[in-house]
Write a protein that holds these residues in place. Structure first.
Motif, mmCIF file in Angstrom:
data_model
loop_
_atom_site.group_PDB
_atom_site.id
_atom_site.type_symbol
_atom_site.label_atom_id
_atom_site.label_comp_id
_atom_site.label_asym_id
_atom_site.label_seq_id
_atom_site.Cartn_x
_atom_site.Cartn_y
_atom_site.Cartn_z
ATOM 1 N N TYR A 132 0.842 -1.188 0.000
ATOM 2 C CA TYR A 132 0.000 0.000 0.000
ATOM 3 C C TYR A 132 0.885 1.248 0.000
ATOM 4 C CZ TYR A 132 -3.856 -3.020 1.570
ATOM 5 O OH TYR A 132 -4.817 -3.998 1.671
ATOM 6 N N GLN A 164 0.530 5.429 1.170
ATOM 7 C CA GLN A 164 -0.298 6.349 1.939
ATOM 8 C C GLN A 164 0.331 7.729 1.930
ATOM 9 O OE1 GLN A 164 -0.702 5.573 6.175
ATOM 10 N NE2 GLN A 164 -2.848 6.236 6.125
ATOM 11 N N LYS A 205 -2.335 12.289 5.681
ATOM 12 C CA LYS A 205 -3.749 12.503 5.985
ATOM 13 C C LYS A 205 -4.679 11.878 4.945
ATOM 14 C CE LYS A 205 -2.957 16.708 8.630
ATOM 15 N NZ LYS A 205 -3.078 16.008 9.929
ATOM 16 N N SER A 240 -5.966 7.967 3.074
ATOM 17 C CA SER A 240 -6.094 6.553 3.390
ATOM 18 C C SER A 240 -5.080 5.722 2.614
ATOM 19 C CB SER A 240 -7.504 6.071 3.075
ATOM 20 O OG SER A 240 -7.683 4.774 3.575
ATOM 21 N N LEU A 241 -5.062 4.466 2.908
ATOM 22 C CA LEU A 241 -4.160 3.552 2.224
ATOM 23 C C LEU A 241 -4.713 3.220 0.842
ATOM 24 C CD1 LEU A 241 -3.949 2.898 5.412
ATOM 25 C CD2 LEU A 241 -2.733 0.877 4.640
ATOM 26 N N LEU A 275 -4.152 0.610 -2.229
ATOM 27 C CA LEU A 275 -3.507 -0.637 -2.621
ATOM 28 C C LEU A 275 -2.752 -0.441 -3.925
ATOM 29 C CD1 LEU A 275 -3.154 -3.696 -2.085
ATOM 30 C CD2 LEU A 275 -5.196 -4.056 -3.482
ATOM 31 N N PHE A 291 4.588 7.105 2.246
ATOM 32 C CA PHE A 291 4.660 6.075 3.288
ATOM 33 C C PHE A 291 4.207 4.780 2.634
ATOM 34 C CE2 PHE A 291 5.399 4.972 7.491
ATOM 35 C CZ PHE A 291 4.310 4.423 8.161
ATOM 36 N N ILE A 294 3.416 0.795 2.988
ATOM 37 C CA ILE A 294 3.042 -0.175 4.015
ATOM 38 C C ILE A 294 2.739 -1.507 3.351
ATOM 39 C CG2 ILE A 294 1.436 -0.687 5.896
ATOM 40 C CD1 ILE A 294 0.762 2.264 6.017
ATOM 41 N N PHE A 351 -0.653 -5.749 9.197
ATOM 42 C CA PHE A 351 0.133 -4.718 8.542
ATOM 43 C C PHE A 351 1.502 -4.545 9.180
ATOM 44 C CE2 PHE A 351 -2.671 -2.667 5.495
ATOM 45 C CZ PHE A 351 -3.883 -3.257 5.825
ATOM 46 N N GLY A 386 5.363 0.138 8.260
ATOM 47 C CA GLY A 386 5.515 1.153 7.228
ATOM 48 C C GLY A 386 6.949 1.588 7.022
ATOM 49 N N ARG A 415 2.690 7.697 11.776
ATOM 50 C CA ARG A 415 3.902 7.091 11.216
ATOM 51 C C ARG A 415 4.039 5.604 11.540
ATOM 52 N NH1 ARG A 415 7.552 11.169 9.491
ATOM 53 N NH2 ARG A 415 6.810 13.238 10.047
ATOM 54 N N LYS A 416 2.914 4.943 11.756
ATOM 55 C CA LYS A 416 2.910 3.508 12.005
ATOM 56 C C LYS A 416 1.924 2.839 11.061
ATOM 57 C CE LYS A 416 5.643 3.658 15.623
ATOM 58 N NZ LYS A 416 7.002 3.058 15.572
ATOM 59 N N GLY A 417 2.045 1.527 10.941
ATOM 60 C CA GLY A 417 1.089 0.789 10.142
ATOM 61 C C GLY A 417 -0.219 0.584 10.882
ATOM 62 N N PRO A 418 -1.296 0.310 10.163
ATOM 63 C CA PRO A 418 -2.593 0.076 10.823
ATOM 64 C C PRO A 418 -2.586 -1.206 11.653
ATOM 65 C CG PRO A 418 -2.861 0.502 8.465
ATOM 66 C CD PRO A 418 -1.417 0.271 8.701
ATOM 67 N N LEU A 474 -9.475 3.777 10.884
ATOM 68 C CA LEU A 474 -9.836 3.486 9.503
ATOM 69 C C LEU A 474 -10.857 2.360 9.458
ATOM 70 C CD1 LEU A 474 -6.131 3.348 8.542
ATOM 71 C CD2 LEU A 474 -7.648 4.828 7.285
ATOM 72 N N LEU A 515 -8.863 -5.259 0.530
ATOM 73 C CA LEU A 515 -9.400 -4.335 1.522
ATOM 74 C C LEU A 515 -9.659 -2.981 0.881
ATOM 75 C CD1 LEU A 515 -7.333 -4.923 4.790
ATOM 76 C CD2 LEU A 515 -9.729 -5.464 4.375
ATOM 77 N N PHE A 572 -10.467 0.799 2.018
ATOM 78 C CA PHE A 572 -10.412 1.608 3.218
ATOM 79 C C PHE A 572 -11.198 2.896 3.064
ATOM 80 C CE2 PHE A 572 -7.379 -0.360 6.028
ATOM 81 C CZ PHE A 572 -6.639 -1.175 5.199
ATOM 82 N N GLY A 573 -11.740 3.348 4.185
ATOM 83 C CA GLY A 573 -12.235 4.704 4.267
ATOM 84 C C GLY A 573 -11.056 5.641 4.438
ATOM 85 N N GLN A 574 -11.344 6.926 4.443
ATOM 86 C CA GLN A 574 -10.279 7.929 4.507
ATOM 87 C C GLN A 574 -9.610 7.972 5.873
ATOM 88 O OE1 GLN A 574 -11.592 11.762 3.222
ATOM 89 N NE2 GLN A 574 -9.616 12.745 3.560
ATOM 90 N N GLY A 575 -10.339 7.483 6.906
ATOM 91 C CA GLY A 575 -9.788 7.544 8.253
ATOM 92 C C GLY A 575 -10.273 8.764 9.000
#
Lengths: 116, 108
Positions: free
Chosen positions: A36, A38, A41, A43-44, A46, A91, A93, A107, A110, B41-44, B88, B96, B98-101
């Protein structure tokens, strides 16, 4: 359990160079891994799906010659960003699919790529 | 129309508040619904997973699916500053989606 690692966690490179990002499933075998992207701000999105031992499937609009994916084993997939440009800064991931229980994707933490 | 829509927020609440996070989706055939939490700055990280409709509870978190309205919710009770993150929603349809979060800030 179900830990996914990525290396490196961040990388800075010059425009025109290539960067390889590794994704590993540490305690399970993953026949399928996903990559993914990103933006801040957002979303991810694919980029591609990789299956061990076969060619990756890329999403529409993702350049397969620019983002090379290799799923060499049941625990390792790599993403190589070739001839990187500043617009590739993002980013990245990965996730790995486990067939145990509910086919859940786990996941990685990242990798932040900055292209100068 | 996007397949999954989520208000990006930000949402700011005081510690101890009940938080309601929501998403809508477009395809009534969707069956698998997830909520992920992502720190900066981390993965989900997978929080909740529900199949079809109904509620699922895990500690302070409750996931709810209303298929008639095509609406999914995540409730957080007794919210803590450590809950501050981006949440998210996601639907599994092969891949998957995803929504925007929604960015949540819980203030001490």
């Amino acid at each position: 359990g179900a830990v996914v690692s990525q290396h490196p966690s961040w990388v800075i490179c010059k425009s025109g160079t290539s960067v390889k990002i590794e994704c590993r499933s540490l305690d399970f075998q993953a026949t399928t891994m996903f990559w993914y992207r990103q933006f801040p701000k957002q979303s991810l999105m694919l980029m591609a799906t990789s299956n061990e031992g076969s060619k990756a499937t890329y999403e529409q609009g993702v350049e397969k010659d620019k983002f090379l994916i290799n799923h060499a084993s049941l625990t390792l997939s790599t993403l190589t960003v070739t001839s990187a440009h500043p617009e590739d800064s993002s980013f990245y991931i990965c996730s790995a699919l486990t067939a145990v229980g509910t086919d859940t994707q786990y996941f990685g933490p990242g990798t932040r790529l900055t292209v100068l | 129309q996007k397949e999954v829509e989520q208000d990006p927020g930000p949402l700011s609440v005081p510690e101890g508040a009940i938080v309601s996070l929501n998403c809508t989706y477009s395809n009534s055939a969707f069956q698998y619904f997830m909520w992920y939490r992502q720190y900066s700055r981390k993965g989900p990280e997978l929080l909740m997973y529900t199949y079809s409709s109904g509620n699922k509870e895990d500690g302070r978190f409750t996931a709810q699916v209303d298929k008639s309205s095509k609406y999914i919710s995540l409730f957080i009770r007794d919210s803590q500053p450590s809950d501050s993150a981006t949440y998210l929603c996601a639907i599994r349809e092969g891949k998957l989606i995803f929504g925007q979060g929604t960015t949540l800030q819980v203030k001490p």
